[in-house]
Design a protein around this motif. Structure first.
Motif, mmCIF file in Angstrom:
data_model
loop_
_atom_site.group_PDB
_atom_site.id
_atom_site.type_symbol
_atom_site.label_atom_id
_atom_site.label_comp_id
_atom_site.label_asym_id
_atom_site.label_seq_id
_atom_site.Cartn_x
_atom_site.Cartn_y
_atom_site.Cartn_z
ATOM 1 N N ALA A 45 0.844 -1.194 0.000
ATOM 2 C CA ALA A 45 0.000 0.000 0.000
ATOM 3 C C ALA A 45 0.883 1.249 0.000
ATOM 4 N N ALA A 46 2.001 1.138 0.654
ATOM 5 C CA ALA A 46 2.864 2.311 0.787
ATOM 6 C C ALA A 46 3.546 2.680 -0.518
ATOM 7 N N GLY A 47 3.603 1.733 -1.453
ATOM 8 C CA GLY A 47 4.216 2.049 -2.732
ATOM 9 C C GLY A 47 5.675 2.362 -2.571
ATOM 10 N N LEU A 48 6.015 3.614 -2.641
ATOM 11 C CA LEU A 48 7.423 3.974 -2.666
ATOM 12 C C LEU A 48 8.040 4.189 -1.284
ATOM 13 N N TYR A 49 7.319 3.900 -0.259
ATOM 14 C CA TYR A 49 7.929 4.003 1.063
ATOM 15 C C TYR A 49 8.511 2.654 1.450
ATOM 16 N N ASP A 50 9.751 2.664 1.928
ATOM 17 C CA ASP A 50 10.353 1.394 2.322
ATOM 18 C C ASP A 50 10.002 1.125 3.787
ATOM 19 N N PRO A 51 10.384 -0.024 4.316
ATOM 20 C CA PRO A 51 9.974 -0.348 5.685
ATOM 21 C C PRO A 51 10.534 0.624 6.723
ATOM 22 N N SER A 52 11.584 1.376 6.360
ATOM 23 C CA SER A 52 12.132 2.368 7.301
ATOM 24 C C SER A 52 11.490 3.732 7.080
ATOM 25 N N ARG A 53 10.397 3.775 6.344
ATOM 26 C CA ARG A 53 9.618 5.001 6.084
ATOM 27 C C ARG A 53 10.350 5.998 5.194
ATOM 28 N N ARG A 54 11.360 5.526 4.481
ATOM 29 C CA ARG A 54 12.051 6.440 3.568
ATOM 30 C C ARG A 54 11.324 6.407 2.232
ATOM 31 N N ARG A 55 11.125 7.569 1.672
ATOM 32 C CA ARG A 55 10.478 7.629 0.369
ATOM 33 C C ARG A 55 11.541 7.366 -0.701
ATOM 34 N N VAL A 56 11.300 6.343 -1.508
ATOM 35 C CA VAL A 56 12.287 5.942 -2.518
ATOM 36 C C VAL A 56 11.803 6.437 -3.876
ATOM 37 N N ASP A 57 12.483 7.449 -4.411
ATOM 38 C CA ASP A 57 12.036 7.978 -5.703
ATOM 39 C C ASP A 57 13.206 8.262 -6.641
ATOM 40 N N TYR A 58 14.316 7.593 -6.359
ATOM 41 C CA TYR A 58 15.546 7.843 -7.106
ATOM 42 C C TYR A 58 16.070 6.508 -7.631
ATOM 43 N N ARG A 63 18.914 -6.263 -12.609
ATOM 44 C CA ARG A 63 18.456 -6.579 -11.259
ATOM 45 C C ARG A 63 18.215 -5.282 -10.496
ATOM 46 N N ILE A 64 17.244 -5.317 -9.633
ATOM 47 C CA ILE A 64 17.061 -4.164 -8.752
ATOM 48 C C ILE A 64 17.816 -4.475 -7.475
ATOM 49 N N ARG A 65 18.707 -3.575 -7.121
ATOM 50 C CA ARG A 65 19.500 -3.732 -5.902
ATOM 51 C C ARG A 65 19.108 -2.591 -4.968
ATOM 52 N N PRO A 66 18.398 -2.885 -3.893
ATOM 53 C CA PRO A 66 17.904 -1.790 -3.052
ATOM 54 C C PRO A 66 18.977 -1.127 -2.202
ATOM 55 N N CYS A 67 20.138 -1.772 -2.045
ATOM 56 C CA CYS A 67 21.205 -1.151 -1.233
ATOM 57 C C CYS A 67 22.551 -1.606 -1.772
ATOM 58 N N LEU A 68 23.455 -0.652 -1.973
ATOM 59 C CA LEU A 68 24.790 -0.993 -2.488
ATOM 60 C C LEU A 68 25.496 -1.968 -1.552
ATOM 61 N N GLY A 69 25.323 -1.760 -0.265
ATOM 62 C CA GLY A 69 26.052 -2.546 0.728
ATOM 63 C C GLY A 69 25.250 -3.697 1.296
ATOM 64 N N SER A 70 24.487 -4.358 0.451
ATOM 65 C CA SER A 70 23.757 -5.568 0.852
ATOM 66 C C SER A 70 23.596 -6.408 -0.408
ATOM 67 N N HIS A 71 23.722 -7.713 -0.274
ATOM 68 C CA HIS A 71 23.698 -8.561 -1.476
ATOM 69 C C HIS A 71 22.312 -8.774 -2.068
ATOM 70 N N ALA A 88 8.650 -5.356 -4.488
ATOM 71 C CA ALA A 88 9.312 -6.304 -3.577
ATOM 72 C C ALA A 88 10.649 -5.723 -3.120
ATOM 73 N N ALA A 89 11.389 -5.115 -4.076
ATOM 74 C CA ALA A 89 12.714 -4.572 -3.747
ATOM 75 C C ALA A 89 12.592 -3.412 -2.754
ATOM 76 N N ILE A 90 11.617 -2.548 -2.984
ATOM 77 C CA ILE A 90 11.449 -1.409 -2.078
ATOM 78 C C ILE A 90 10.938 -1.898 -0.720
ATOM 79 N N GLY A 91 10.053 -2.894 -0.778
ATOM 80 C CA GLY A 91 9.490 -3.430 0.464
ATOM 81 C C GLY A 91 10.530 -4.110 1.341
ATOM 82 N N LEU A 92 11.653 -4.507 0.725
ATOM 83 C CA LEU A 92 12.693 -5.181 1.522
ATOM 84 C C LEU A 92 13.995 -4.382 1.541
ATOM 85 N N LYS A 93 13.900 -3.102 1.250
ATOM 86 C CA LYS A 93 15.132 -2.282 1.270
ATOM 87 C C LYS A 93 15.704 -2.287 2.688
#
Ligand code: SAM
Ligand code: SF4
Length: 353
Positions: A28-41, A295-303, A327-332
């Motif tokens: 439902a949050a769409g672009l918000y990740d689980p840490s409440r950061r808005r991901v738009d980049y 591939r979508i990689r949600p964090c440089l420092g995580s595999h 899925a990628a944003i939801g598990l960032k």
């Protein structure tokens, strides 16, 4: 794929919807990740190849090029961008490897820049192939250009990158002439390698009307790139700068990255990217990466990576691709793992810097 917030997680911010039971719902949050950061980049790597061989990025033996069919075509990338815009992404940066080694990169940037909803378009380059393309890239709608420059000494530039300093300087001059609204120079800090260049780089950047950013060495590509001996924290760089000129926090936010900016007594603006030592580094992270092989990689420092290419080529339409994005944003991850004995899995060029 609902994602439930853990205990102690702050209440969703404005616009971050909650699920029926009041808990955070990533779908439902769409672009918000689980840490409440808005991901738009979205940072897009268009190639894993490079003409340079920077010691910290592509150490010898680490040139595991992908086959051509594994790399997303420009058409595929543009379709991903169109979808990303519909999902709410607004900021895009094209990188690599070296993006300008890919044929027709200028035309691709023009098509990307023409997509409605792309509000901000940047390019990260080593600058060495930029001179003949700078005008075309500016005309394509690229507003912000970041050029890597770790040293102004020709010999040391060659040792670090196996390429010519002069071609990079020509690229910087061409970028100036082309009139990009934002021109930044990026220098990776390495003790005993380019720490004598800190002040010369600051003065050079100022002369060029560019913002200089110092980046802490990260354990990407291979573990050997970062050692106890060669790591130089941004705090120490700041101390060294203050021995020569004053440095005051600048109340500016430039671009969308995690740099903290200071104004020098000589009038320049310098950014510090303390990926390893700044414990708040990840708090404002708003990006995910699209690797050259899709591939979508949600964090440089995580595999953690999500296979967008298979979805894209599955013939199941946009819904399948959108699912991968969500899925990628939801598990960032809340933060990178670089401080936790992180072992790099693939080269920085493959991931996209
Ligand atoms: N080829 C382009 C360039 O050099 O700017 C774009 C890709 S490069 C991977 C993007 C950025 O990643 C560059 O500024 C580079 O200095 C930085 N980088 C590469 N390896 C790094 C490392 N181990 N630690 C910190 N920064 C690194
Ligand atoms: Fe190439 Fe950029 Fe990596 Fe250097 S940092 S090897 S220029 S991709």
């Amino acid at each position: 794929m609902g994602q439930t917030a853990g205990p102690g997680t702050p209440a969703p911010g404005a616009g971050a919807p909650a699920g029926p039971d009041g808990t955070f719902d990533a779908v439902a949050a769409g672009l918000y990740d689980p840490s409440r950061r808005r991901v738009d980049y979205l940072r897009i790597s268009i190639t894993d190849r490079c003409n340079e061989r920077c010691v910290y990025c592509m150490p010898q033996g680490l040139q595991d090029w992908k086959e051509r069919e594994e790399i997303l075509t420009f058409e595929e990338i543009l379709s991903v961008v169109r979808l990303a815009v519909r999902l709410g992404f607004r900021k895009f940066r094209v990188t690599g490897g070296e993006p300008l080694v890919r044929r027709d990169a200028g035309d691709f940037l023009r098509r990307l820049g023409a997509i409605e909803g792309v509000q901000s378009l940047g390019l990260s380059t080593n600058g060495t192939l930029l001179a003949p393309l700078a005008e075309e890239i500016r005309a394509a709608g690229v507003q912000s250009i970041n050029i890597s420059l770790d040293t102004l000494e020709a010999e040391s530039y060659r040792r670090l990158t196996r390429w010519d300093l002069s071609s990079c300087l020509e690229g910087i001059a061409a970028a100036r002439r082309a009139g990009f609204p934002s021109l930044k120079l990026n220098a990776v800090l390495m003790r005993g390698v380019n720490d004598g260049q800190i002040v010369p780089l600051i003065r050079f950047a100022r002369e060029q009307g560019a913002v200089l950013r110092f980046i802490e060495l990260m354990p990407v590509s291979s573990l050997e790139v970062l050692t106890r001996e060669n790591f130089l924290p941004v705090e120490e760089a700041m101390t060294r700068i203050r021995e020569v000129m004053s440095l005051e926090p600048a109340e500016v936010r430039l671009g969308h990255g995690p740099a903290i900016y200071y104004r020098t007594g000589e009038g320049g603006i310098i950014g510090f990217i303390g990926a390893m030592t700044n414990l708040h580094f990840c708090e404002s992270c708003n990006k995910v990466r699209l690797t050259a092989d899709g591939r979508i990689r949600p964090c440089l420092g995580s595999h953690l990576e999500f296979d967008l290419r298979t979805a894209l080529r599955s013939g199941q339409g946009e819904a399948a691709v959108e699912e991968v994005f969500r899925a990628a944003i939801g598990l960032k991850p809340a933060e990178h793992e670089f401080r936790d004995q992180y072992r790099p899995g693939r080269s920085m060029t493959a991931i996209g810097g």
